[in-house]
Design an enzyme around this catalytic site. Structure first.
Site, PDB file in Angstrom:
ATOM      1  N   SER A  82       5.229 -11.967  -0.304  1.00  0.00           N
ATOM      2  CA  SER A  82       4.421 -11.459   0.807  1.00  0.00           C
ATOM      3  C   SER A  82       4.616  -9.962   1.015  1.00  0.00           C
ATOM      4  O   SER A  82       3.743  -9.290   1.543  1.00  0.00           O
ATOM      5  CB  SER A  82       4.791 -12.199   2.095  1.00  0.00           C
ATOM      6  OG  SER A  82       6.152 -11.981   2.394  1.00  0.00           O
ATOM      7  N   CYS A  83       5.742  -9.453   0.583  1.00  0.00           N
ATOM      8  CA  CYS A  83       6.138  -8.092   0.935  1.00  0.00           C
ATOM      9  C   CYS A  83       5.534  -7.063  -0.023  1.00  0.00           C
ATOM     10  O   CYS A  83       5.732  -7.144  -1.241  1.00  0.00           O
ATOM     11  CB  CYS A  83       7.662  -8.004   0.892  1.00  0.00           C
ATOM     12  SG  CYS A  83       8.299  -6.327   1.037  1.00  0.00           S
TER      13      CYS A  83
END
Ligand SMILES: N[C@@H](CCC(=O)N[C@@H](CS)C(=O)NCC(=O)O)C(=O)O
Length: 322
Positions: A55-56
């Site tokens: 997600s990052c």
């Protein structure tokens, strides 16, 4: 190896404070060692391990570069669950999630356990990416902009010649790349966070307007071009891509970056992004929209207290011929 002291102010994003004027300031990364021949952190196969979240955006820079350079066998990777809760990033043993892994080295519960293993007195945030040294049992580096520079050159003797020849930070373009990185980092990569984490109207507008001015500038730069600098793929593209791919699915709604969206408002950026995604597996295979959306909408409860994950836009990314 968890620390006995209360570290929740370091791990719980809900307890993170903004500045007195309501603006968000990102803290500097604290492990800044360098993998280099002839140093204590020598380039070796299967000595280093990369911990990421899909997600990052910062972690995804390292995933893209790892794949571009063919480092999959040299540097194994483990991904956390997207549910960043009160203890920070959990591994799959405590929070099973499709695509999430356990920590194969120490079976840690959370990324914070790795930080305390490296430094029991660590006082910063428990961020990903983490580049871990299995020999010294410590963190080599937790700053993505430096990890991608190491991946670009440090392991070139251990990979096939055609992969070693790939150079995302070529000498001849360094000045231009550095120049673009500077304002793209401040107003775009970090600009979306400054907009979304702002707790005053002034701080929000002070971030969202420069963000869109920079997108306008990028739109002009990318008109009729496949890459930002020269006619080759460089780290400037990688660093911009990770923000743009998250823009319509998350930042438009969750971070209130909604003056325009990418798919309707920025045709050149949109085409550039889709070409990278659909034509290059280093971009497509490292993009996980499920992890991206669940992470932001679920974890950042100050921004979204209900934890409801927005369903749109559909599709997450349009095909190239749309
Ligand atoms: N400067 C770091 C930033 C990394 C970062 O902020 N990662 C975020 C996820 S997108 C994180 O792990 N945050 C955890 C926290 O702040 O508790 C880098 O570029 O590597």
């Amino acid at each position: 190896m968890a620390s006995a002291r209360d570290s929740s102010h370091q791990s719980d994003i809900g307890k993170m404070k903004t500045e007195a004027d309501g603006s968000f300031k990102r803290a500097a990364s604290s492990f800044r060692n360098w993998i280099e021949k002839g140093t204590e952190f020598a380039p070796e196969k299967d000595r280093y391990h990369l911990f990421v979240s899909y997600s990052c955006p910062w972690a995804t820079r390292t995933l893209i570069t790892r794949k571009l350079k063919g480092l999959e066998e040299i540097i194994p990777v483990s991904a956390v669950s997207p549910h960043m809760g009160e203890h920070g990033w959990p591994f799959a043993n405590v929070d099973p999630f499709p695509g999430a892994d356990v920590d194969p080295l120490y079976n840690s519960s959370h990324v914070k356990d790795l930080y305390f293993r490296a430094d029991p007195n660590y006082g910063g945030r428990f961020t990903v990416p983490v580049l871990w040294d299995k020999k010294k049992h410590t963190i080599v580096n937790n700053e993505s902009s430096e990890i991608i520079r190491m991946f670009n050159t440090a392991f070139n003797d251990l990979i096939p010649a055609e992969k070693a020849a790939i150079d995302i930070y070529p000498e001849a373009h360094r000045k231009e790349i550095d120049g673009i990185n500077e304002w793209v980092y401040d107003t775009v990569n970090n600009g979306v966070y400054k907009s979304g984490f702002a707790t005053s109207q002034e701080a929000y507008e002070g971030a969202v307007r420069p963000l869109f001015s920079s997108l306008d500038r990028l739109e002009k730069m990318l008109k009729g071009k496949d890459y930002l600098v020269g006619d080759i793929l460089t780290e400037a593209d990688i660093r911009l891509f990770v923000t743009i791919i998250r823009f319509d699915p998350v930042y438009v709604g969750h971070f209130k970056c909604n003056i325009r969206d990418i798919r309707n408002g920025y045709p050149a950026i949109h085409t550039w992004m889709r070409k990278l995604y659909w034509n290059n597996s280093a971009f497509k295979d490292t993009t996980n929209f499920e992890h991206i959306k669940v992470h932001y909408y679920w974890s950042q409860t100050k921004v979204n207290p209900t934890r409801i994950v927005a369903v749109g836009p559909e599709p997450d990314i349009k095909p190239l011929d749309a």
